[in-house]
Design an enzyme around this catalytic site. Structure first.
Site, mmCIF file in Angstrom:
data_model
loop_
_atom_site.group_PDB
_atom_site.id
_atom_site.type_symbol
_atom_site.label_atom_id
_atom_site.label_comp_id
_atom_site.label_asym_id
_atom_site.label_seq_id
_atom_site.Cartn_x
_atom_site.Cartn_y
_atom_site.Cartn_z
ATOM 1 N N SER A 248 -8.158 -7.536 3.987
ATOM 2 C CA SER A 248 -8.894 -8.521 3.198
ATOM 3 C C SER A 248 -8.258 -9.910 3.312
ATOM 4 O O SER A 248 -7.072 -10.056 3.610
ATOM 5 C CB SER A 248 -8.914 -8.111 1.724
ATOM 6 O OG SER A 248 -9.548 -6.864 1.568
HETATM 7 N N1 SAH Z 1 -6.804 -2.756 1.367
HETATM 8 C C1 SAH Z 1 -6.789 -2.835 2.818
HETATM 9 C C2 SAH Z 1 -8.072 -3.338 3.447
HETATM 10 C C3 SAH Z 1 -9.356 -2.775 2.963
HETATM 11 S S1 SAH Z 1 -10.655 -2.533 4.122
HETATM 12 C C4 SAH Z 1 -5.650 -3.686 3.312
HETATM 13 O O1 SAH Z 1 -4.895 -4.256 2.516
HETATM 14 O O2 SAH Z 1 -5.492 -3.768 4.534
HETATM 15 C C5 SAH Z 1 -11.334 -1.105 3.264
HETATM 16 C C6 SAH Z 1 -10.644 0.184 3.589
HETATM 17 O O3 SAH Z 1 -11.212 1.178 2.737
HETATM 18 C C7 SAH Z 1 -10.871 0.664 5.011
HETATM 19 O O4 SAH Z 1 -9.650 0.987 5.609
HETATM 20 C C8 SAH Z 1 -11.738 1.909 4.832
HETATM 21 O O5 SAH Z 1 -11.536 2.887 5.827
HETATM 22 C C9 SAH Z 1 -11.309 2.378 3.460
HETATM 23 N N2 SAH Z 1 -12.277 3.247 2.767
HETATM 24 C C10 SAH Z 1 -13.633 3.139 2.773
HETATM 25 N N3 SAH Z 1 -14.181 4.122 2.029
HETATM 26 C C11 SAH Z 1 -13.144 4.855 1.533
HETATM 27 C C12 SAH Z 1 -13.073 6.020 0.698
HETATM 28 N N4 SAH Z 1 -14.170 6.634 0.257
HETATM 29 N N5 SAH Z 1 -11.845 6.496 0.381
HETATM 30 C C13 SAH Z 1 -10.717 5.897 0.844
HETATM 31 N N6 SAH Z 1 -10.734 4.812 1.653
HETATM 32 C C14 SAH Z 1 -11.929 4.284 1.989
#
Ligand code: SAH
Length: 253
Positions: free
Chosen positions: A98
């Site tokens: 993000s």
């Molecule tokens: N917080 C992260 C970036 C978020 S991008 C950072 O600091 O880099 C969103 C992330 O959520 C992605 O890696 C995606 O694979 C994950 N995601 C999406 N749906 C999810 C779920 N149901 N459970 C766990 N992770 C999930």
């Protein structure tokens, strides 16, 4: 204000069953991490943090965490040069780390305290988990995509962070470790997963982008006022219009 936190991409293949590559067992607060990366590119982090303060981020502990955590250690080599621009960056598998303003804003919104237990859903690169680990007593984080979970584990371990990690669907939260004082969700479901609300401690704060995958989502903060699931148990604020990657799995629909 509309902010792009994670540009929209198609979901990647679903992972297998949940397993638990826990970096460190629950226990006392971890020692302050050390690694050469903390000493690198400090002037760029300082400039980024000045910019975030100019955009309205006020919490000094949150600003200090962003000043300290080396974001360049969480992004692929191809985008390392842009690690301190205030923008999301690709981390593989169609996902993104993000934008720093969003990380700071969401973290400030849940006001983590040194005694708090924090859960993140969507480990991605591990960067937001590291920020929480700087501010909380214990941090747990769940990632859906095994490839990203493995990379995040490497990133966090290399820097010395002790974050409990799990690969699986964050919809169900982490029942064995509940209740949490703070829950940060970094992918957008269409409605707030009930298990995450259930796992919020009295006084606990949940921040989450909620809304349809093709439209603007609302960044919401839910605060538990009292036990139970009734309408009186939580207060809810809508904080910002955002665009996050969709919540993967069936639960987020
Ligand atoms: N917080 C992260 C970036 C978020 S991008 C950072 O600091 O880099 C969103 C992330 O959520 C992605 O890696 C995606 O694979 C994950 N995601 C999406 N749906 C999810 C779920 N149901 N459970 C766990 N992770 C999930």
């Amino acid at each position: 204000m509309l902010l792009s936190a994670c540009p929209r991409r198609e979901p990647s293949p679903t992972p297998g069953t949940t397993h638990e590559p826990t970096v460190a067992p629950p226990g006392r607060a971890p020692p302050a991490p050390t690694s050469a990366a903390f000493g690198e590119r400090r002037a760029e982090r300082e400039a980024l943090v000045r910019d975030l303060a100019g955009q309205g981020v006020k919490d000094e502990r949150v600003l200090a965490a962003l000043r300290r955590v080396p974001r360049h250690a969480f992004v692929p080599v191809s985008v390392k040069g842009m690690a301190y621009a205030d923008q999301p960056l690709p981390i593989g598998m169609g996902q993104t780390i993000s934008q720093p303003f969003i990380v700071a804003f969401m973290t400030e919104a849940v006001a983590p305290r040194p005694t708090d237990k924090c859960l993140e859903i969507g480990t991605g690169s591990g960067y937001q988990a590291a920020i929480l680990a700087e501010l909380c007593q214990r941090t747990w984080s769940i990632e859906y995509l095994p490839e990203l979970a493995d990379q995040a584990k490497k990133n966090l371990v290399a820097l010395g962070y002790q974050v409990a990690l799990r690969t699986g669907d964050g919809y169900v939260g982490w029942p064995e470790a509940q209740p949490f004082d703070v829950i940060v969700v970094t992918a957008a479901p269409e409605k707030v997963p009930q298990p995450l609300l259930d796992q919020l401690a009295p006084g606990g704060r949940l921040v989450i982008p909620v809304g349809p995958r093709t439209e603007v989502q609302g960044l919401e903060r839910w605060t538990r006022k009292q036990p139970g699931q009734g309408a009186d148990a939580f207060s809810r604020d809508r904080l910002l219009d955002v665009r996050f990657v969709p919540f993967l799995g069936d639960g987020g629909r």
